[in-house]
Design a protein around this motif. Sequence first.
Motif, PDB file in Angstrom:
ATOM      1  N   PHE A  14       0.943  -1.164  -0.062  1.00 31.20           N
ATOM      2  CA  PHE A  14      -0.053   0.061  -0.069  1.00 31.20           C
ATOM      3  C   PHE A  14       0.857   1.326  -0.062  1.00 31.20           C
ATOM      4  O   PHE A  14       0.558   2.195  -0.760  1.00 31.20           O
ATOM      5  N   SER A  15       1.843   1.364   0.770  1.00 32.22           N
ATOM      6  CA  SER A  15       2.789   2.598   0.796  1.00 32.22           C
ATOM      7  C   SER A  15       3.920   2.503  -0.205  1.00 32.22           C
ATOM      8  O   SER A  15       4.219   3.451  -0.685  1.00 32.22           O
ATOM      9  N   GLU A  16       4.032   1.369  -0.667  1.00 31.16           N
ATOM     10  CA  GLU A  16       4.868   1.099  -1.732  1.00 31.16           C
ATOM     11  C   GLU A  16       4.228   2.007  -3.170  1.00 31.16           C
ATOM     12  O   GLU A  16       4.827   2.677  -4.128  1.00 31.16           O
ATOM     13  N   GLY A  17       2.969   1.756  -3.270  1.00 29.95           N
ATOM     14  CA  GLY A  17       2.164   2.299  -4.303  1.00 29.95           C
ATOM     15  C   GLY A  17       1.769   1.607  -5.387  1.00 29.95           C
ATOM     16  O   GLY A  17       1.272   2.031  -6.412  1.00 29.95           O
ATOM     17  N   ILE A  18       1.683   0.260  -5.018  1.00 26.46           N
ATOM     18  CA  ILE A  18       1.151  -0.786  -6.032  1.00 26.46           C
ATOM     19  C   ILE A  18      -0.350  -0.552  -6.570  1.00 26.46           C
ATOM     20  O   ILE A  18      -0.994   0.009  -5.690  1.00 26.46           O
TER      21      ILE A  18
END
Length: 254
Positions: A14-18
Motif C-alpha cells: 500500500f505504501s509502496e504504491g502498487i
Amino acid sequence: MDQTIRYVAIGDSFSEGIGDTGPVPLPGWTGRLASGLAAQTGAEVQYANLAVRGRLLAGVLDGQLDAALALDPAPTLVTFCAGGNDLLRPRFDPAALAARLGREIERVLSRGIRFALLSPADPSARMPLGSLINHRGDAWADALGSLAERLDLPFVDVSRDAHLGRAEFWSDDRLHMNATGHQRVADLALHAVADGPAPVVPTPPGAARTRVSEELRYYRQHVLPWVGRRVTRRSSGDGRSATFPTWTPVPPTR
C-alpha cells in the motif's frame, strides 16, 4: 532554522504504491502526499520510500525503520501503514502487534521526528473471505487508533473511510488501490498531517454489473497466484528492494 521537510514512508504494498499508474511524478499515496506537502507548506520537501510489498509488520519494523532513521540528513516525518498482510495470517494478534509498534514509535519520537499512522485500506467488499478480512481490519484499526491517541499521533483510519470501499477506487486485483484511491488516501493524510483541506466527497458512480466471465478471470489471474504463494510460503516482495531508498527532491508545484 531548517525548514526542509524530509518525509520517509515505511510499510507494505500500500505504501509502496502498487496499483497507482497515474501520470504523477511520485506515484502512490505516499508520493502524492509528498507533492501535497510541498504545495500545502511551500517548504522544500525531500522524499524517501522504503516500503516493500508483502512485508509483515515485523519485517517493516526490523527491515525498514532503522534504515529510515539512518537516512542522512535524518527524517522529519515518518508515515507507517502496515499490518494488512498480518491480518491475512492464521495467528493474528492486534494487541501484540500494536505493543511492538508502540515501542518502536516511542524510539522515533524521542529523536524529535514526527510519526503518522494509517490503517490499511479495506479490500473486503469484493474479496474472498471478505467478512473475516473486514472483522480483523476493524480490530487492527481500533488498535492503531488507540495507539495514536495514547501517543498523540496523526491517524488516518483508511480502512473505515466512508467511500474507499467502492469499486472505482480499486485496481483489477481488488487488493490494491488504483490512482484514484491513492489520491484520496493522500488527501486524507495531508489533512491529518499538515492541516490540508478536507477531502471532497466523491460522487457515487452508477451501478455496475459483474459478469461471470470477469469473476472467473479475476480468480484465475489474482486469487490463485496469491493462494500459491501462501501454500509455498513465498511473498510477492521476495527479492525486491525499496523504490526510493535515498532522499529524492519533490518537484516544485506550479
